[in-house]
Design an enzyme around this catalytic site. Structure first.
Site, PDB file in Angstrom:
ATOM      1  N   LYS A 221       1.848  -7.251  -7.328  1.00 30.77           N
ATOM      2  CA  LYS A 221       0.889  -6.656  -6.389  1.00 30.77           C
ATOM      3  C   LYS A 221       0.559  -5.251  -6.886  1.00 30.77           C
ATOM      4  O   LYS A 221       1.419  -4.374  -6.883  1.00 30.77           O
ATOM      5  CB  LYS A 221       1.483  -6.596  -4.972  1.00 30.77           C
ATOM      6  CG  LYS A 221       0.623  -5.766  -3.972  1.00 30.77           C
ATOM      7  CD  LYS A 221       1.192  -5.737  -2.562  1.00 30.77           C
ATOM      8  CE  LYS A 221       0.434  -4.761  -1.663  1.00 30.77           C
ATOM      9  NZ  LYS A 221       0.965  -4.687  -0.283  1.00 30.77           N
ATOM     10  N   ASP A 226      -3.088   1.920  -0.608  1.00 25.57           N
ATOM     11  CA  ASP A 226      -3.313   1.055   0.551  1.00 25.57           C
ATOM     12  C   ASP A 226      -3.600   1.912   1.775  1.00 25.57           C
ATOM     13  O   ASP A 226      -2.702   2.379   2.456  1.00 25.57           O
ATOM     14  CB  ASP A 226      -2.081   0.165   0.783  1.00 25.57           C
ATOM     15  CG  ASP A 226      -2.292  -0.817   1.932  1.00 25.57           C
ATOM     16  OD1 ASP A 226      -3.439  -0.924   2.421  1.00 25.57           O
ATOM     17  OD2 ASP A 226      -1.307  -1.481   2.330  1.00 25.57           O
ATOM     18  N   LYS A 233      -4.361   2.612   8.389  1.00 21.77           N
ATOM     19  CA  LYS A 233      -2.985   3.010   8.706  1.00 21.77           C
ATOM     20  C   LYS A 233      -2.984   4.381   9.383  1.00 21.77           C
ATOM     21  O   LYS A 233      -3.928   5.165   9.239  1.00 21.77           O
ATOM     22  CB  LYS A 233      -2.172   3.113   7.399  1.00 21.77           C
ATOM     23  CG  LYS A 233      -1.834   1.777   6.747  1.00 21.77           C
ATOM     24  CD  LYS A 233      -0.998   2.007   5.492  1.00 21.77           C
ATOM     25  CE  LYS A 233      -0.663   0.697   4.785  1.00 21.77           C
ATOM     26  NZ  LYS A 233       0.287  -0.145   5.525  1.00 21.77           N
ATOM     27  N   ASP A 244       2.016   1.397  -3.516  1.00 15.38           N
ATOM     28  CA  ASP A 244       1.744  -0.004  -3.187  1.00 15.38           C
ATOM     29  C   ASP A 244       1.383  -0.837  -4.426  1.00 15.38           C
ATOM     30  O   ASP A 244       1.102  -2.028  -4.323  1.00 15.38           O
ATOM     31  CB  ASP A 244       0.642  -0.088  -2.126  1.00 15.38           C
ATOM     32  CG  ASP A 244       0.846  -1.268  -1.181  1.00 15.38           C
ATOM     33  OD1 ASP A 244       1.981  -1.760  -1.084  1.00 15.38           O
ATOM     34  OD2 ASP A 244      -0.141  -1.706  -0.568  1.00 15.38           O
ATOM     35  N   ASP A 303      -5.051  -4.829   6.620  1.00 10.52           N
ATOM     36  CA  ASP A 303      -3.884  -4.162   6.038  1.00 10.52           C
ATOM     37  C   ASP A 303      -2.894  -5.172   5.444  1.00 10.52           C
ATOM     38  O   ASP A 303      -1.973  -4.789   4.748  1.00 10.52           O
ATOM     39  CB  ASP A 303      -3.204  -3.291   7.112  1.00 10.52           C
ATOM     40  CG  ASP A 303      -2.265  -2.260   6.513  1.00 10.52           C
ATOM     41  OD1 ASP A 303      -2.297  -2.082   5.278  1.00 10.52           O
ATOM     42  OD2 ASP A 303      -1.511  -1.632   7.287  1.00 10.52           O
ATOM     43  N   GLU A 305      -3.313  -6.962   2.955  1.00  9.76           N
ATOM     44  CA  GLU A 305      -4.155  -7.211   1.779  1.00  9.76           C
ATOM     45  C   GLU A 305      -3.360  -7.734   0.593  1.00  9.76           C
ATOM     46  O   GLU A 305      -3.910  -8.455  -0.246  1.00  9.76           O
ATOM     47  CB  GLU A 305      -4.891  -5.908   1.380  1.00  9.76           C
ATOM     48  CG  GLU A 305      -4.100  -4.907   0.525  1.00  9.76           C
ATOM     49  CD  GLU A 305      -2.849  -4.356   1.188  1.00  9.76           C
ATOM     50  OE1 GLU A 305      -2.768  -4.386   2.433  1.00  9.76           O
ATOM     51  OE2 GLU A 305      -1.928  -3.900   0.478  1.00  9.76           O
ATOM     52  N   ARG A 307      -0.964  -9.941   0.299  1.00 10.63           N
ATOM     53  CA  ARG A 307      -0.836 -11.403   0.221  1.00 10.63           C
ATOM     54  C   ARG A 307      -2.156 -12.059  -0.194  1.00 10.63           C
ATOM     55  O   ARG A 307      -2.160 -13.110  -0.817  1.00 10.63           O
ATOM     56  CB  ARG A 307      -0.323 -11.949   1.559  1.00 10.63           C
ATOM     57  CG  ARG A 307      -1.217 -11.690   2.716  1.00 10.63           C
ATOM     58  CD  ARG A 307      -0.509 -11.899   4.054  1.00 10.63           C
ATOM     59  NE  ARG A 307       0.393 -10.796   4.402  1.00 10.63           N
ATOM     60  CZ  ARG A 307       1.112 -10.751   5.525  1.00 10.63           C
ATOM     61  NH1 ARG A 307       1.058 -11.750   6.382  1.00 10.63           N
ATOM     62  NH2 ARG A 307       1.891  -9.725   5.768  1.00 10.63           N
TER      63      ARG A 307
HETATM   64  N1  BES Z   1       1.829  -2.151   1.689  1.00 11.24           N
HETATM   65  C1  BES Z   1       2.092  -2.577   3.013  1.00 11.24           C
HETATM   66  C2  BES Z   1       3.548  -2.906   3.272  1.00 11.24           C
HETATM   67  C3  BES Z   1       4.536  -1.781   3.254  1.00 11.24           C
HETATM   68  C4  BES Z   1       4.523  -0.775   4.210  1.00 11.24           C
HETATM   69  C5  BES Z   1       5.563  -1.794   2.327  1.00 11.24           C
HETATM   70  C6  BES Z   1       5.478   0.198   4.203  1.00 11.24           C
HETATM   71  C7  BES Z   1       6.525  -0.813   2.311  1.00 11.24           C
HETATM   72  C8  BES Z   1       6.472   0.187   3.266  1.00 11.24           C
HETATM   73  C9  BES Z   1       1.297  -3.859   3.330  1.00 11.24           C
HETATM   74  O1  BES Z   1       0.086  -4.006   2.684  1.00 11.24           O
HETATM   75  C10 BES Z   1       1.029  -3.823   4.804  1.00 11.24           C
HETATM   76  O2  BES Z   1       0.374  -2.931   5.235  1.00 11.24           O
HETATM   77  N2  BES Z   1       1.603  -4.778   5.505  1.00 11.24           N
HETATM   78  C11 BES Z   1       1.482  -4.834   6.909  1.00 11.24           C
HETATM   79  C12 BES Z   1       1.272  -6.287   7.297  1.00 11.24           C
HETATM   80  C13 BES Z   1       0.843  -6.480   8.718  1.00 11.24           C
HETATM   81  C14 BES Z   1      -0.568  -5.970   8.943  1.00 11.24           C
HETATM   82  C15 BES Z   1       0.931  -7.959   9.028  1.00 11.24           C
HETATM   83  C16 BES Z   1       2.786  -4.322   7.530  1.00 11.24           C
HETATM   84  O3  BES Z   1       3.850  -4.569   6.956  1.00 11.24           O
HETATM   85  O4  BES Z   1       2.715  -3.656   8.534  1.00 11.24           O
HETATM   86 ZN    ZN Z   2      -0.125  -3.064   0.845  1.00  7.68          ZN
HETATM   87 ZN    ZN Z   3      -1.561  -3.088   3.726  1.00 10.54          ZN
END
Ligand code: BES
Ligand code: ZN
Ligand code: ZN
Length: 453
Positions: A221, A226, A233, A244, A303, A305, A307
């Protein structure tokens, strides 16, 4: 390297001691140690002087069981000079101790006017595997540099450059599909996530090795920043999001390690490199995308993104029927809630691979924790209008539902490991300075080595 291969006449001896050993093996130094407050406690350090004031020896408090981090703090705390280990160690301990020393010698000073000067050098025990140490340390340095470099200097283009320079160094081949070509070449979700950035999204495809050897494919990834997209966010949530692309960094590091050591595999590395930005043409909540696989995905949250971009890359990786697929991604906050920042979660569809990886994580001092691909949660990804949603209906088990989403893009029968990790030390630990970090990379290397043994 801050490790020396040959004996040095004037090297200062480093002795590992505990309270008991201090008394029995260093009786002449007990008074000095007491006066300096050193009792042999693990992680503590005492410089013992000669009558002239020069350092006679270094005493280091030893933990009950040695690991890579036992000497790691010394690389930055000892005065500049040459040192040698007084004790003898098993081959694996000698190697791990040297690795810790080298990882502890790392500094990120790209943006500092004043660079770190000379560091102490350790004479490596003759039974340490310095080829491994060098490969693992250099790969870790690469991951740290890539992740710590801020997003203004680390976009999809810089990830491409990194892959190209690795390819030059190890005679690999790189092809890149970028911008609108992603649509033409059928990577619609990589395009959709990255299209709002001024820096074009791309799929970086690196190939190396002998086509007749076992096929191993790594997928990373590479979200270079992000913001969350339109589902933006919060300021605190966005703070660290330069990291990210940690999954991309880690698979590039792992690839470097594999190529440097020359494992007999046919290696493919796919990096989905994008920036999740906001603009008038940005992906919107509830947009419906058609994936490379052909299934439709409703965007429950922009967010989620990672996956989306991984799905297209994983489907492409699957199409070749490799012997093993590994993806690394800073995929969910939920994995961090479950396991904290230092312990990556991994998911795997193969029991034997799971067992080998768990064992490897122990022998390499590179922890990973197994979480389940719990199929009963798959229905949480159902969408009323598309084949699947990119977010789960509830707020529980977010790391598992993200992994189940990815699993939809793995052809059944292909052994697959998914690593959901932080890629960042939020505080400094011995050998692991605050900033970008490889996590699980050495364990994955060991897994690959054992799969082809
Ligand atoms: N890059 C983030 C995940 C992340 C956040 C990893 C903080 C490490 C620390 C990812 O793209 C994301 O924002 N995931 C969301 C998914 C949700 C919207 C289902 C999350 O984990 O809140
Ligand atoms: Zn991300
Ligand atoms: Zn994200």
């Amino acid at each position: 390297m801050n490790l020396w291969r040959f004996p040095l006449a004037d090297a200062i001896a480093i002795h590992l001691v505990n309270a008991e050993k201090l008394q029995t093996d260093h009786p002449d130094s007990v008074a000095w140690c007491q006066a300096s407050g050193f009792s042999g406690q693990a992680g503590s350090l005492c410089l013992v002087p000669e009558a002239t004031g020069k350092i006679a020896k270094v005493l280091v408090g030893s933990p009950d069981s040695l690991d890579a981090w036992t000497l790691a703090a010394l690389a930055k705390t000892l005065p500049v000079g040459t040192y040698a280990l007084a004790d003898t160690f098993s081959d694996s301990h000698a190697t791990q101790l040297c690795l810790g020393w080298q990882l502890g010698s790392y500094t990120f000073d790209r943006y500092k006017l004043t660079k770190v000067g000379l560091l102490p050098t350790l004479e490596a025990p003759s039974n340490a595997d310095l080829t491994y140490v060098k490969a693992a340390a250099e790969a870790t340095y690469l991951v740290r540099d890539l992740v710590t470099t801020p997003a203004n200097n680390m976009g999809p283009d810089q990830l491409e450059e990194t892959a190209r320079s690795l390819a030059d160094r190890y005679e690999a081949k790189v092809t890149v599909i970028a911008g609108g070509d992603l649509v033409i070449e059928n990577y619609p979700m990589i395009y959709a996530v990255g299209k709002a950035s001024t820096r074009a999204p791309r799929l970086i495809d690196m190939n190396w090795g002998n086509p007749d050897d076992p096929k191993i494919t790594l997928v990373g990834k590479g979200v270079c920043f992000d913001s969350g997209g339109l589902d933006i966010k919060s300021a605190t949530g966005m703070q660290l999001m330069k990291k990210d692309m940690g999954g991309a960094a880690q698979v590039l590091g792992l690839a470097q390690m594999i190529m440097e050591i020359g494992l007999p595999i046919r290696l493919r590395v796919l990096v989905a490199a994008v920036e999740n930005s906001i603009a008038g043409n940005a992906l919107r909540p509830l947009d419906i995308l058609t994936s490379r696989k052909g299934t439709t995905i409703e965007v429950g949250n922009t967010d989620a993104e990672g996956r989306l971009v991984l799905a297209d890359a994983l489907w492409e990786a699957s199409s070749e029927d490799p012997d093993l697929m590994i993806d690394c991604a800073t995929l969910t906050g939920a994995a961090r809630v479950a396991l904290g920042t230092d312990l990556p979660a991994f998911f795997c569809n193969d029991e034997q691979v799971t067992a080998t990886l768990l064992k490897a994580s122990q022998t390499t001092d590179d922890p990973l924790w197994n979480l389940p691909l719990y199929a009963a949660y798959r229905t949480m990804l159902n969408s009323p209008v598309a084949d699947m949603n990119n977010i789960a209906s509830g707020s529980y088990a977010g790391a598992i539902t993200a992994a189940l989403f990815l699993q939809e893009f793995i052809q059944p029968g292909i052994p697959w490991v998914h690593v959901d990790f932080m890629a960042y030390n939020v505080r400094s630990l011995p050998g692991r300075p605050e900033g970008g970090e490889a996590m699980g990379m050495r364990a994955l290397f060991e897994l690959i080595k054992q799969r082809i043994a």
